[in-house]
Scaffold this motif. Structure first.
Motif, PDB file in Angstrom:
ATOM      1  N   LEU A 153       0.811  -1.248  -0.041  1.00 23.31           N
ATOM      2  CA  LEU A 153       0.033  -0.042  -0.044  1.00 23.31           C
ATOM      3  C   LEU A 153       0.915   1.272  -0.125  1.00 23.31           C
ATOM      4  O   LEU A 153       1.958   1.249   0.709  1.00 23.31           O
ATOM      5  CB  LEU A 153      -1.077   0.008   1.161  1.00 23.31           C
ATOM      6  CG  LEU A 153      -1.780   1.141   1.378  1.00 23.31           C
ATOM      7  CD1 LEU A 153      -2.989   1.132   0.147  1.00 23.31           C
ATOM      8  CD2 LEU A 153      -2.761   1.038   2.652  1.00 23.31           C
ATOM      9  N   ALA A 154       0.506   2.322  -0.944  1.00 20.44           N
ATOM     10  CA  ALA A 154       1.243   3.309  -0.909  1.00 20.44           C
ATOM     11  C   ALA A 154       1.212   4.268   0.340  1.00 20.44           C
ATOM     12  O   ALA A 154       0.273   4.230   0.778  1.00 20.44           O
ATOM     13  CB  ALA A 154       1.136   4.198  -2.274  1.00 20.44           C
ATOM     14  N   ASP A 155       2.381   4.844   0.716  1.00 22.81           N
ATOM     15  CA  ASP A 155       2.188   5.916   1.777  1.00 22.81           C
ATOM     16  C   ASP A 155       1.431   7.177   1.354  1.00 22.81           C
ATOM     17  O   ASP A 155       1.773   7.699   0.394  1.00 22.81           O
ATOM     18  CB  ASP A 155       3.681   6.388   2.303  1.00 22.81           C
ATOM     19  CG  ASP A 155       3.488   7.097   3.382  1.00 22.81           C
ATOM     20  OD1 ASP A 155       3.795   8.406   3.339  1.00 22.81           O
ATOM     21  OD2 ASP A 155       3.218   6.831   4.446  1.00 22.81           O
ATOM     22  N   GLN A 156       0.440   7.589   2.097  1.00 20.31           N
ATOM     23  CA  GLN A 156      -0.320   8.469   1.766  1.00 20.31           C
ATOM     24  C   GLN A 156       0.125  10.074   1.684  1.00 20.31           C
ATOM     25  O   GLN A 156      -0.139  10.771   0.843  1.00 20.31           O
ATOM     26  CB  GLN A 156      -1.444   8.635   2.571  1.00 20.31           C
ATOM     27  CG  GLN A 156      -2.621   7.449   2.276  1.00 20.31           C
ATOM     28  CD  GLN A 156      -3.879   7.268   3.112  1.00 20.31           C
ATOM     29  OE1 GLN A 156      -4.264   8.448   3.528  1.00 20.31           O
ATOM     30  NE2 GLN A 156      -4.413   6.244   3.143  1.00 20.31           N
ATOM     31  N   GLY A 179      10.761  -1.711 -12.717  1.00 24.33           N
ATOM     32  CA  GLY A 179      10.830  -2.337 -11.354  1.00 24.33           C
ATOM     33  C   GLY A 179      10.762  -1.177 -10.402  1.00 24.33           C
ATOM     34  O   GLY A 179      11.292  -0.201 -10.351  1.00 24.33           O
ATOM     35  N   ALA A 180       9.860  -1.346  -9.521  1.00 19.61           N
ATOM     36  CA  ALA A 180       9.469  -0.245  -8.597  1.00 19.61           C
ATOM     37  C   ALA A 180      10.563  -0.328  -7.440  1.00 19.61           C
ATOM     38  O   ALA A 180      10.986  -1.242  -6.991  1.00 19.61           O
ATOM     39  CB  ALA A 180       8.104  -0.474  -7.677  1.00 19.61           C
ATOM     40  N   VAL A 181      11.157   1.061  -7.042  1.00 25.42           N
ATOM     41  CA  VAL A 181      12.147   1.081  -6.187  1.00 25.42           C
ATOM     42  C   VAL A 181      11.586   1.742  -4.817  1.00 25.42           C
ATOM     43  O   VAL A 181      12.368   2.782  -4.220  1.00 25.42           O
ATOM     44  CB  VAL A 181      13.349   1.820  -6.690  1.00 25.42           C
ATOM     45  CG1 VAL A 181      14.043   0.709  -7.852  1.00 25.42           C
ATOM     46  CG2 VAL A 181      13.015   3.220  -7.251  1.00 25.42           C
ATOM     47  N   ASP A 182      10.489   1.562  -4.358  1.00 30.06           N
ATOM     48  CA  ASP A 182       9.691   2.182  -3.178  1.00 30.06           C
ATOM     49  C   ASP A 182      10.232   1.738  -2.109  1.00 30.06           C
ATOM     50  O   ASP A 182      10.453   0.589  -1.667  1.00 30.06           O
ATOM     51  CB  ASP A 182       8.393   2.228  -3.481  1.00 30.06           C
ATOM     52  CG  ASP A 182       7.796   3.043  -4.788  1.00 30.06           C
ATOM     53  OD1 ASP A 182       8.598   3.735  -5.167  1.00 30.06           O
ATOM     54  OD2 ASP A 182       6.918   2.488  -5.221  1.00 30.06           O
ATOM     55  N   ASP A 183      10.316   2.547  -1.095  1.00 31.56           N
ATOM     56  CA  ASP A 183      10.606   1.982   0.255  1.00 31.56           C
ATOM     57  C   ASP A 183       9.187   1.351   0.783  1.00 31.56           C
ATOM     58  O   ASP A 183       8.355   1.725   0.553  1.00 31.56           O
ATOM     59  CB  ASP A 183      10.979   3.189   1.378  1.00 31.56           C
ATOM     60  CG  ASP A 183      11.095   2.838   2.729  1.00 31.56           C
ATOM     61  OD1 ASP A 183      10.108   2.735   3.467  1.00 31.56           O
ATOM     62  OD2 ASP A 183      12.305   2.656   3.013  1.00 31.56           O
ATOM     63  N   ALA A 184       9.507   0.213   1.559  1.00 34.41           N
ATOM     64  CA  ALA A 184       8.489  -0.688   1.886  1.00 34.41           C
ATOM     65  C   ALA A 184       7.522   0.079   2.964  1.00 34.41           C
ATOM     66  O   ALA A 184       6.314  -0.446   3.146  1.00 34.41           O
ATOM     67  CB  ALA A 184       9.101  -1.847   2.600  1.00 34.41           C
TER      68      ALA A 184
END
Length: 243
Positions: free
Chosen positions: A1-4, A15-20
């Motif tokens: 879930l994305a951080d709002q 490839g997504a490089v988002d922080d968990a």
């Protein structure tokens, strides 16, 4: 879930490089390693998950049939900074960003490689200015060294199997060290150490003029360590707010 609070996802070579936890990207790319980027603000496809309102899609460069490369340097120094009108001295500040790229063929029209490296160094002062009424003001007020560094590495291999079949492998590395700045006897003086690895492998097969099959695998490893300046006992007192 994305951080709002961020509400977007960053995708590099598929490839997504988002922080968990926070949703922000954990890998930066050197500017000379970026071939193109697109920002989708709405109506993006379902393949872009973990996004509330935007997608940043980045494609990295690949090598060509002719060897080529770049080199760059950007620097700032304390001697170029002006003194604040209310300050008695100029705080130390030095910044250096240096890097380069190289790409070329291993086999003309068949196999190409590309690599990039960048180093960023920021050396300045962290200013602590507690009010005189604070009992720790005399112990902790002052200018403290603040040096943050970052190493960026990007490597890519493209190979053409046939006129309709090709694949590439891309590796990215980001190493950041960021101190909070302050006296060693303060509980809030910490150092953040972030190390990220991203590995993408993708195969593209042109089945016909109307169909393309893409198979992609992405591995992202992110290690974030928070190191305190001391291990002294910290006292926390309860507080409240109202309004």
């Amino acid at each position: 879930l994305a951080d709002q609070r961020n509400g977007y996802t960053t995708v590099i070579d598929g490839g997504a490089v988002d922080d968990a936890t926070w949703g922000s990207p954990v890998i930066n790319m050197t500017q000379d390693a970026v071939q193109e980027f697109k920002v989708f603000r709405n109506q993006f496809d379902a393949q872009y998950g973990s996004a509330l309102n935007a997608v940043v899609n980045v494609v990295t460069k690949s090598g060509g049939n002719r060897p080529s490369g770049t080199a760059y340097y950007f620097g700032r120094d304390k001697a170029l900074n002006a003194r604040n009108a209310k300050a008695t001295s100029v705080p130390p500040f030095k910044q250096a960003r240096v890097g380069g790229t190289f790409g070329g063929p291993l086999a003309v029209n068949r196999t190409h490689v590309f690599g990039a490296y960048e180093f960023l160094n920021i050396d300045k002062a962290a200013i602590v200015s507690l009010p005189p009424s604070n009992p720790f003001a005399t112990q902790q007020n002052g200018n403290y060294p603040f040096r943050s560094t970052e190493h960026l590495v990007d490597a890519r291999l493209d190979h053409r199997l046939s006129d309709t079949n090709s694949f590439f492998v891309r590796y990215a590395y980001d190493r950041q060290i960021t101190p909070s700045g302050g006296p060693v006897n303060a509980a809030g003086t910490i150092t953040d150490s972030s190390r990220s690895h991203s590995l993408v492998a993708e195969q593209n097969w042109v089945v016909s003029q109307r169909a393309v099959n893409t198979v992609r695998a992405h591995v992202l490893k992110h290690n974030l360590a928070t190191e305190p300046a001391n291990y002294d006992l910290q006292i926390s007192r309860p507080s409240y707010t109202f309004g």
